[in-house]
Motif scaffolding. Structure first.
Motif, PDB file in Angstrom:
ATOM      1  N   GLY A   1       0.843  -1.193   0.000  1.00 50.10           N
ATOM      2  CA  GLY A   1       0.000   0.000   0.000  1.00 50.10           C
ATOM      3  C   GLY A   1       0.876   1.239   0.000  1.00 50.10           C
ATOM      4  O   GLY A   1       1.895   1.297   0.696  1.00 50.10           O
ATOM      5  N   HIS A   2       0.517   2.201  -0.833  1.00 49.16           N
ATOM      6  CA  HIS A   2       1.230   3.480  -0.877  1.00 49.16           C
ATOM      7  C   HIS A   2       0.192   4.588  -0.766  1.00 49.16           C
ATOM      8  O   HIS A   2      -0.952   4.410  -1.177  1.00 49.16           O
ATOM      9  CB  HIS A   2       1.935   3.675  -2.228  1.00 49.16           C
ATOM     10  CG  HIS A   2       3.021   2.691  -2.546  1.00 49.16           C
ATOM     11  ND1 HIS A   2       4.347   3.016  -2.485  1.00 49.16           N
ATOM     12  CD2 HIS A   2       2.975   1.398  -2.952  1.00 49.16           C
ATOM     13  CE1 HIS A   2       5.086   1.968  -2.853  1.00 49.16           C
ATOM     14  NE2 HIS A   2       4.269   0.965  -3.148  1.00 49.16           N
TER      15      HIS A   2
ATOM     16  N   GLY B   1       2.170  -5.394   2.847  1.00 46.51           N
ATOM     17  CA  GLY B   1       2.846  -4.407   3.678  1.00 46.51           C
ATOM     18  C   GLY B   1       2.493  -3.014   3.192  1.00 46.51           C
ATOM     19  O   GLY B   1       1.669  -2.847   2.292  1.00 46.51           O
ATOM     20  N   SER B   2       3.119  -2.024   3.802  1.00 42.25           N
ATOM     21  CA  SER B   2       2.859  -0.642   3.410  1.00 42.25           C
ATOM     22  C   SER B   2       4.181   0.081   3.227  1.00 42.25           C
ATOM     23  O   SER B   2       5.168  -0.224   3.898  1.00 42.25           O
ATOM     24  CB  SER B   2       2.032   0.057   4.494  1.00 42.25           C
ATOM     25  OG  SER B   2       2.022   1.444   4.261  1.00 42.25           O
TER      26      SER B   2
ATOM     27  N   HIS C   1      -2.658   1.203   5.744  1.00 40.29           N
ATOM     28  CA  HIS C   1      -3.776   1.116   4.806  1.00 40.29           C
ATOM     29  C   HIS C   1      -4.524  -0.174   5.122  1.00 40.29           C
ATOM     30  O   HIS C   1      -4.085  -0.966   5.953  1.00 40.29           O
ATOM     31  CB  HIS C   1      -3.277   1.074   3.357  1.00 40.29           C
ATOM     32  CG  HIS C   1      -2.388   2.218   2.973  1.00 40.29           C
ATOM     33  ND1 HIS C   1      -2.867   3.400   2.502  1.00 40.29           N
ATOM     34  CD2 HIS C   1      -1.029   2.339   3.015  1.00 40.29           C
ATOM     35  CE1 HIS C   1      -1.849   4.217   2.240  1.00 40.29           C
ATOM     36  NE2 HIS C   1      -0.719   3.605   2.556  1.00 40.29           N
ATOM     37  N   SER C   2      -5.631  -0.377   4.457  1.00 38.96           N
ATOM     38  CA  SER C   2      -6.343  -1.633   4.645  1.00 38.96           C
ATOM     39  C   SER C   2      -6.752  -2.198   3.301  1.00 38.96           C
ATOM     40  O   SER C   2      -7.415  -1.531   2.506  1.00 38.96           O
ATOM     41  CB  SER C   2      -7.567  -1.430   5.533  1.00 38.96           C
ATOM     42  OG  SER C   2      -8.190  -2.677   5.772  1.00 38.96           O
ATOM     43  N   PHE C   3      -6.296  -3.410   3.046  1.00 34.26           N
ATOM     44  CA  PHE C   3      -6.606  -4.100   1.787  1.00 34.26           C
ATOM     45  C   PHE C   3      -7.978  -4.738   1.934  1.00 34.26           C
ATOM     46  O   PHE C   3      -8.211  -5.539   2.836  1.00 34.26           O
ATOM     47  CB  PHE C   3      -5.534  -5.159   1.533  1.00 34.26           C
ATOM     48  CG  PHE C   3      -5.671  -5.859   0.216  1.00 34.26           C
ATOM     49  CD1 PHE C   3      -5.108  -5.330  -0.934  1.00 34.26           C
ATOM     50  CD2 PHE C   3      -6.351  -7.066   0.128  1.00 34.26           C
ATOM     51  CE1 PHE C   3      -5.227  -5.986  -2.147  1.00 34.26           C
ATOM     52  CE2 PHE C   3      -6.478  -7.717  -1.089  1.00 34.26           C
ATOM     53  CZ  PHE C   3      -5.911  -7.177  -2.225  1.00 34.26           C
ATOM     54  N   TRP C   4      -8.877  -4.372   1.039  1.00 29.10           N
ATOM     55  CA  TRP C   4     -10.256  -4.866   1.173  1.00 29.10           C
ATOM     56  C   TRP C   4     -10.812  -5.246  -0.183  1.00 29.10           C
ATOM     57  O   TRP C   4     -10.961  -4.409  -1.060  1.00 29.10           O
ATOM     58  CB  TRP C   4     -11.140  -3.781   1.808  1.00 29.10           C
ATOM     59  CG  TRP C   4     -12.546  -4.212   2.034  1.00 29.10           C
ATOM     60  CD1 TRP C   4     -12.968  -5.429   2.493  1.00 29.10           C
ATOM     61  CD2 TRP C   4     -13.736  -3.442   1.814  1.00 29.10           C
ATOM     62  NE1 TRP C   4     -14.341  -5.463   2.574  1.00 29.10           N
ATOM     63  CE2 TRP C   4     -14.834  -4.262   2.165  1.00 29.10           C
ATOM     64  CE3 TRP C   4     -13.973  -2.154   1.363  1.00 29.10           C
ATOM     65  CZ2 TRP C   4     -16.153  -3.824   2.071  1.00 29.10           C
ATOM     66  CZ3 TRP C   4     -15.286  -1.716   1.275  1.00 29.10           C
ATOM     67  CH2 TRP C   4     -16.357  -2.540   1.634  1.00 29.10           C
TER      68      TRP C   4
ATOM     69  N   GLN D   1     -11.180  -1.316  -2.547  1.00 28.69           N
ATOM     70  CA  GLN D   1     -10.553  -0.065  -2.138  1.00 28.69           C
ATOM     71  C   GLN D   1      -9.917  -0.136  -0.769  1.00 28.69           C
ATOM     72  O   GLN D   1     -10.190  -1.048   0.006  1.00 28.69           O
ATOM     73  CB  GLN D   1     -11.558   1.075  -2.177  1.00 28.69           C
ATOM     74  CG  GLN D   1     -12.619   0.993  -1.097  1.00 28.69           C
ATOM     75  CD  GLN D   1     -13.582   2.152  -1.223  1.00 28.69           C
ATOM     76  OE1 GLN D   1     -14.298   2.267  -2.208  1.00 28.69           O
ATOM     77  NE2 GLN D   1     -13.589   3.028  -0.236  1.00 28.69           N
ATOM     78  N   CYS D   2      -9.078   0.846  -0.514  1.00 29.19           N
ATOM     79  CA  CYS D   2      -8.453   0.962   0.794  1.00 29.19           C
ATOM     80  C   CYS D   2      -9.556   1.218   1.823  1.00 29.19           C
ATOM     81  O   CYS D   2     -10.464   2.009   1.590  1.00 29.19           O
ATOM     82  CB  CYS D   2      -7.456   2.109   0.793  1.00 29.19           C
ATOM     83  SG  CYS D   2      -6.649   2.350   2.384  1.00 29.19           S
ATOM     84  N   ALA D   3      -9.457   0.538   2.957  1.00 31.75           N
ATOM     85  CA  ALA D   3     -10.541   0.628   3.936  1.00 31.75           C
ATOM     86  C   ALA D   3     -10.062   1.177   5.273  1.00 31.75           C
ATOM     87  O   ALA D   3     -10.660   0.928   6.312  1.00 31.75           O
ATOM     88  CB  ALA D   3     -11.183  -0.740   4.127  1.00 31.75           C
ATOM     89  N   GLU D   4      -8.950   1.906   5.250  1.00 31.21           N
ATOM     90  CA  GLU D   4      -8.451   2.498   6.489  1.00 31.21           C
ATOM     91  C   GLU D   4      -8.029   3.922   6.157  1.00 31.21           C
ATOM     92  O   GLU D   4      -7.258   4.125   5.219  1.00 31.21           O
ATOM     93  CB  GLU D   4      -7.236   1.685   6.984  1.00 31.21           C
ATOM     94  CG  GLU D   4      -6.521   2.267   8.176  1.00 31.21           C
ATOM     95  CD  GLU D   4      -7.255   2.006   9.485  1.00 31.21           C
ATOM     96  OE1 GLU D   4      -7.881   0.942   9.614  1.00 31.21           O
ATOM     97  OE2 GLU D   4      -7.206   2.884  10.355  1.00 31.21           O
TER      98      GLU D   4
END
Ligand code: CUA
Length: 380
Positions: free
Chosen positions: A134-135, A167-168, A173-176, A207-210
């Protein structure tokens, strides 16, 4: 409208019609990011758990409300009734209303604990490993098995478990992936794992969920689930993008593509893949734009943040890998449809479209932006 309805006598038909309308509106078919329409084994486990819990909750609701309503009408007091019989403490009743909820909780807890273990298990060795990074604000996907890297669109085969090692590069971030699996937060300093097996092919939004900064809402991605043969074709195609080691700063695949004339080299390479091709392009003008775009890509510093290599892609790049950007459905992490006009608009003024994004406005002219768009479009 509500007031008018309240004044009228209750009408069962109207109420039922409204309920039907609401339920039709809730159909998961209309909401691609629903979790109620699982398309993978992981999502199915979670959905089954929800169904189990809702069924028990519904049963409790109907029983308790039923008894309550019955008691209200059956034992309603009338004028002149004597004082009702008073009770204080009843061991039998107390045991019953302690044991029944305990049994219901156990009936929910057992499948819940089983699901926790199932969904946290490490998948078998034959799973397809995909590294997810995640970026702020985009997603990087690396396929170590094939030495292929891409961004913002994760391609997966149907029927084979994918094992995600995540990882980030910066914040949490949250992978969803709602229809395939659940959410997993991703961190800079430790690995998160998740797996799922897709059951049906197609393109699905995720989408990112965080919350991860002001453009958290524009950190979307697509899942492209393919039949196994199509997935293999996609991998084979990706392996042609930047297969040769980069010599100097020039993107390695740009040279053959440009000498072959605009898109033609890329087109041949993508045969058999499920990638939509551009049509109706005008040769000469396109060639000139491509060549100009290629120069700008090097001279304007794009290469510092973006790699055009799918194979042996460098790690730790600030911007998304662009090896197959021309074939993607969206650009800027789900922000804009990937049209020529949008691509040029984005290149010219990313800050007005996605404020705070790390890509700066480079002060390009409209012609420059269009040339870069033509160059990138050829990277399919
Ligand atoms: Cu990344 Cu929200």
């Amino acid at each position: 409208m509500l007031r008018t309805a309240a004044r009228r006598p209750p009408c069962l038909v109207t109420a039922l019609s409204l309920l039907l309308l609401v339920l039709v509106g809730c159909s998961p078919e209309h909401y691609p990011q629903t979790t109620l329409l699982p398309r993978g084994d992981f999502a199915r486990i979670a959905d089954d758990l929800l169904d189990t819990t809702v069924k028990w909750a519904l049963l409790v609701f109907v029983l308790v409300e039923g008894v309550l309503i019955y008691a209200i009408f059956r034992f309603r007091g009338k004028p002149g009734d004597p004082e009702p019989h008073q009770t204080h403490g009843n061991t039998t009743v107390e045991i019953i209303w302690t044991v029944i909820p305990a049994l219901i909780l156990a009936a929910i807890a057992v499948p819940t604990v089983r699901a926790i273990f199932q969904t946290n298990a490490i998948p078998a060795k034959d799973a397809l490993t995909i590294e997810v990074v995640g970026h702020q604000w985009w997603w990087e996907f690396r396929y170590p098995e094939y030495n292929v890297t891409t961004a913002n669109e994760i391609h997966i085969p149907v029927g084979r478990t994918v094992s995600l090692r995540m990882g980030s590069a910066d914040v949490i971030h949250s992978f969803w992936v709602p229809q395939f699996a659940a959410k997993r937060d991703v961190f800079a300093n430790r690995e998160s794992r998740m797996w799922f097996k897709a059951e049906t092919e197609g393109e699905y939004p995720a989408q990112c969920a965080e919350f991860c900064g002001i453009q958290h809402g524009r950190m979307a991605y697509r899942i492209k689930a393919h039949k196994p043969a199509e997935f293999e074709a996609w991998v084979a195609h990706m392996k042609t993008l930047g297969a040769k080691p980069a010599a100097g700063t020039r993107p390695s695949e740009a040279a053959p593509a440009s000498t072959a004339g605009s898109n033609s080299g890329v087109r041949t390479a993508s045969e058999g893949a499920t990638i939509q091709q551009q049509s109706g392009q005008q040769g000469g003008n396109q060639n000139a734009q491509y060549a100009a775009g290629e120069k700008l890509f090097a001279s304007k510093g794009c290469v510092a943040c973006h790699s055009l290599q799918a194979v042996d892609a460098p790690k730790g790049m600030v911007g998304p890998n662009l090896a197959n950007v021309g074939a993607r459905s969206y650009i800027a992490a789900g922000t804009l449809k990937n049209t020529d006009a949008n691509l040029a608009r984005w290149i010219r003024d990313p800050q007005s479209i996605k404020k705070g994004v790390l890509m700066p406005n480079l002060g390009l002219t409209e012609a420059d932006a269009q040339a870069l768009a033509a160059f990138l479009r050829a990277h399919q």
